[in-house]
Scaffold this motif. Structure first.
Motif, PDB file in Angstrom:
ATOM      1  N   VAL A  73       1.126  -0.950  -0.483  1.00  9.42           N
ATOM      2  CA  VAL A  73       0.002   0.291   0.132  1.00  9.42           C
ATOM      3  C   VAL A  73       0.777   1.054   0.201  1.00  9.42           C
ATOM      4  O   VAL A  73       1.587   1.205   0.640  1.00  9.42           O
ATOM      5  N   SER A 128      -0.710   5.768   3.832  1.00 11.36           N
ATOM      6  CA  SER A 128      -1.854   4.554   4.137  1.00 11.36           C
ATOM      7  C   SER A 128      -2.700   4.454   5.535  1.00 11.36           C
ATOM      8  O   SER A 128      -1.727   4.669   6.466  1.00 11.36           O
ATOM      9  N   ASN A 129      -3.976   4.932   5.672  1.00 11.66           N
ATOM     10  CA  ASN A 129      -4.306   4.026   6.702  1.00 11.66           C
ATOM     11  C   ASN A 129      -4.743   2.744   7.096  1.00 11.66           C
ATOM     12  O   ASN A 129      -5.313   2.097   7.646  1.00 11.66           O
ATOM     13  N   MET A 130      -2.826   2.973   7.527  1.00 12.37           N
ATOM     14  CA  MET A 130      -3.065   1.457   8.510  1.00 12.37           C
ATOM     15  C   MET A 130      -3.797   1.271   9.125  1.00 12.37           C
ATOM     16  O   MET A 130      -4.527  -0.143   9.709  1.00 12.37           O
ATOM     17  N   ILE A 190      -7.738  -0.123   7.415  1.00 13.42           N
ATOM     18  CA  ILE A 190      -7.018  -1.479   7.156  1.00 13.42           C
ATOM     19  C   ILE A 190      -7.543  -2.339   8.493  1.00 13.42           C
ATOM     20  O   ILE A 190      -8.262  -3.179   8.855  1.00 13.42           O
ATOM     21  N   SER A 191      -6.306  -1.610   9.769  1.00 16.69           N
ATOM     22  CA  SER A 191      -6.616  -3.120  11.001  1.00 16.69           C
ATOM     23  C   SER A 191      -8.176  -2.824  11.571  1.00 16.69           C
ATOM     24  O   SER A 191      -8.439  -4.034  11.673  1.00 16.69           O
ATOM     25  N   PHE A 218     -11.214  -2.335   9.878  1.00 13.01           N
ATOM     26  CA  PHE A 218     -12.112  -2.636   8.798  1.00 13.01           C
ATOM     27  C   PHE A 218     -11.843  -4.427   9.142  1.00 13.01           C
ATOM     28  O   PHE A 218     -12.743  -5.273   9.185  1.00 13.01           O
ATOM     29  N   TYR A 219     -10.403  -5.045   9.661  1.00 12.03           N
ATOM     30  CA  TYR A 219     -10.809  -6.604  10.039  1.00 12.03           C
ATOM     31  C   TYR A 219     -11.053  -7.426  10.781  1.00 12.03           C
ATOM     32  O   TYR A 219     -11.072  -7.476  10.916  1.00 12.03           O
ATOM     33  N   SER A 276      -0.637  -5.454  14.403  1.00 12.74           N
ATOM     34  CA  SER A 276      -0.668  -4.181  13.698  1.00 12.74           C
ATOM     35  C   SER A 276       1.403  -4.145  14.492  1.00 12.74           C
ATOM     36  O   SER A 276       1.160  -3.986  15.738  1.00 12.74           O
ATOM     37  N   VAL A 288       0.385  -4.133   8.690  1.00  5.10           N
ATOM     38  CA  VAL A 288      -0.889  -5.031   9.075  1.00  5.10           C
ATOM     39  C   VAL A 288      -0.590  -6.576   8.560  1.00  5.10           C
ATOM     40  O   VAL A 288      -1.220  -6.812   7.472  1.00  5.10           O
ATOM     41  N   PHE A 331      -0.966  -6.322   5.077  1.00  5.76           N
ATOM     42  CA  PHE A 331      -0.782  -4.755   4.041  1.00  5.76           C
ATOM     43  C   PHE A 331       0.189  -4.105   4.337  1.00  5.76           C
ATOM     44  O   PHE A 331       1.138  -4.006   5.400  1.00  5.76           O
ATOM     45  N   GLU A 361       3.077  -1.599   3.871  1.00  7.51           N
ATOM     46  CA  GLU A 361       3.579   0.426   3.612  1.00  7.51           C
ATOM     47  C   GLU A 361       4.377   0.344   2.830  1.00  7.51           C
ATOM     48  O   GLU A 361       5.355   0.495   3.471  1.00  7.51           O
TER      49      GLU A 361
END
Length: 119
Positions: free
Chosen positions: A33, A37-39, A42-43, A45-46, A56, A61, A73, A75
């Protein structure tokens, strides 16, 4: 138990009897990513929507997907371009109905208009 239905007919796909099978697919998929990015997003969401175990780290992530599969994911450093445009990923989940409902509540579900039924 959750099952797919079309009218009064139940669709048996997705229900597999027996023990958890050995993972013969890809044990880890790394998705790069862009820097910044909004790590944390992402964390969240999952962990919140999918209910997955999430690990994380700085710039990474790792999502544990079912039995012996990891979606990572990573970065990239500033100035490095991401070399992909889209991914379609399938993963093992334990609570399809719950995940579907949580995503539907946030308008995250896409149903291809070519198909009449919805999961």
């Amino acid at each position: 138990a959750f099952e797919l239905r079309q009218g009064t007919r139940a669709d048996p796909r997705g229900k597999q009897p027996g023990d958890v099978s050995e993972c013969l697919g890809i044990p880890e998929l790394q998705i790069h990513v862009p820097a910044g990015s909004n790590m944390a997003g992402i964390s969240r969401f999952y962990s919140r929507l999918i209910g997955a175990q999430v690990l994380s780290f700085e710039g990474m992530v790792r999502v544990v997907c079912g039995h012996e599969q990891i979606l990572s994911f990573i970065e990239l450093k500033p100035g490095i371009q991401v070399q992909h445009s889209d991914y379609h990923v399938s993963m093992y989940v334990d609570d399809f109905q719950g995940i579907y409902s949580r995503c539907e509540d946030l308008s995250l579900i896409f149903v291809n208009p070519r198909f009449k039924r919805k999961a």
